[in-house]
Design an enzyme around this catalytic site. Sequence first.
Site, mmCIF file in Angstrom:
data_model
loop_
_atom_site.group_PDB
_atom_site.id
_atom_site.type_symbol
_atom_site.label_atom_id
_atom_site.label_comp_id
_atom_site.label_asym_id
_atom_site.label_seq_id
_atom_site.Cartn_x
_atom_site.Cartn_y
_atom_site.Cartn_z
ATOM 1 N N SER A 96 87.947 61.771 67.336
ATOM 2 C CA SER A 96 87.397 62.591 68.422
ATOM 3 C C SER A 96 85.870 62.698 68.350
ATOM 4 C CB SER A 96 87.967 64.009 68.352
ATOM 5 O OG SER A 96 89.362 63.967 68.266
HETATM 6 N N1 SAH Z 1 92.358 64.007 64.160
HETATM 7 C C1 SAH Z 1 92.046 62.592 64.169
HETATM 8 C C2 SAH Z 1 92.027 61.988 65.548
HETATM 9 C C3 SAH Z 1 93.367 61.947 66.117
HETATM 10 S S1 SAH Z 1 93.704 60.755 67.352
HETATM 11 C C4 SAH Z 1 90.767 62.281 63.449
HETATM 12 O O1 SAH Z 1 90.065 63.211 63.004
HETATM 13 O O2 SAH Z 1 90.468 61.099 63.291
HETATM 14 C C5 SAH Z 1 95.388 61.243 67.638
HETATM 15 C C6 SAH Z 1 96.337 60.805 66.549
HETATM 16 O O3 SAH Z 1 97.595 61.419 66.850
HETATM 17 C C7 SAH Z 1 96.580 59.306 66.526
HETATM 18 O O4 SAH Z 1 96.296 58.810 65.254
HETATM 19 C C8 SAH Z 1 98.065 59.174 66.877
HETATM 20 O O5 SAH Z 1 98.702 58.116 66.216
HETATM 21 C C9 SAH Z 1 98.609 60.525 66.430
HETATM 22 N N2 SAH Z 1 99.885 60.932 67.012
HETATM 23 C C10 SAH Z 1 100.376 60.738 68.273
HETATM 24 N N3 SAH Z 1 101.593 61.288 68.412
HETATM 25 C C11 SAH Z 1 101.903 61.872 67.216
HETATM 26 C C12 SAH Z 1 103.026 62.597 66.719
HETATM 27 N N4 SAH Z 1 104.121 62.831 67.459
HETATM 28 N N5 SAH Z 1 102.984 63.052 65.440
HETATM 29 C C13 SAH Z 1 101.903 62.809 64.652
HETATM 30 N N6 SAH Z 1 100.828 62.109 65.063
HETATM 31 C C14 SAH Z 1 100.814 61.651 66.326
#
Ligand code: SAH
Length: 248
Positions: A96
């Site tokens: 993000s």
């Molecule tokens: N917080 C992260 C950015 C997240 S991007 C950082 O600091 O880099 C969103 C993430 O959510 C992605 O890696 C994606 O694979 C994950 N995601 C999507 N659906 C999910 C679920 N049901 N459970 C866990 N992770 C999930």
Amino acid sequence: MKPFDKIHIKIFICIMAGLYFSLSLMCCKAESVSSENYTAKREAMVSRQIAARGVNDPKVLEAMRKVERHKFVPEKHRPRAYNDHPLPIGDGQTISQPYIVALMTDALELDGSEKILEIGTGSGYQAAVLAEICKHVYTIEIVESLGKRAEKTLSELGYDNISVKIGDGYKGWKAHSPFDAIIVTCAPARIPEPLKRQLAEGGRMIIPVGESYAQELVLLTKIKGKVKKQSITPVRFVPMVGKDGTTY
Ligand code: SAH
């Protein structure tokens, strides 16, 4: 071998050793210059993108100043690690925008004693920022390769208060519940019921809710078992998906 040859060999060895020594010195210097450069970029990121936009909890600003964001992004994107936008981290996912990380952390109003659940580990950067402030972070990532890489980055950086699990975050992490705060960094269409249940009394949850790539960032507070909702700002997160890839 003639004595003359031996002298030449000694001279050659001396020249090579000298060259090796100077090259090592040059490399060390280049490395320290680039890390100073990253420190300056981080300072500028905090003052221009975060404090200037109204995030002013000193704990949040300090954590954003400390965590080396460039270590959480692929090598080729490192020069842009402190820019005012999200960046690709592989597997079609993104880290993000720094301001959004700070805004979401700030909204949780942490005092340092909390046990936090994060859904969507991604690169591990948001987890590291939280771990600088709170007691323990439990974080869940559905894409195994991302979760494993984040776990490695976080342990190399010395974090011992972050637990990473590969799994579907929709269901939360019941064994460690209730959580004083929950942060969701992928967007479901509706707030997952298990996460509401796993939020402690008086706890706060920050979560993007809505259609794919166009959502509202929502802050929930649990008071006397009831969840109070407050809209913060429009955001764009990747969707929350299940094991079969379908969106929640
Ligand atoms: N917080 C992260 C950015 C997240 S991007 C950082 O600091 O880099 C969103 C993430 O959510 C992605 O890696 C994606 O694979 C994950 N995601 C999507 N659906 C999910 C679920 N049901 N459970 C866990 N992770 C999930």
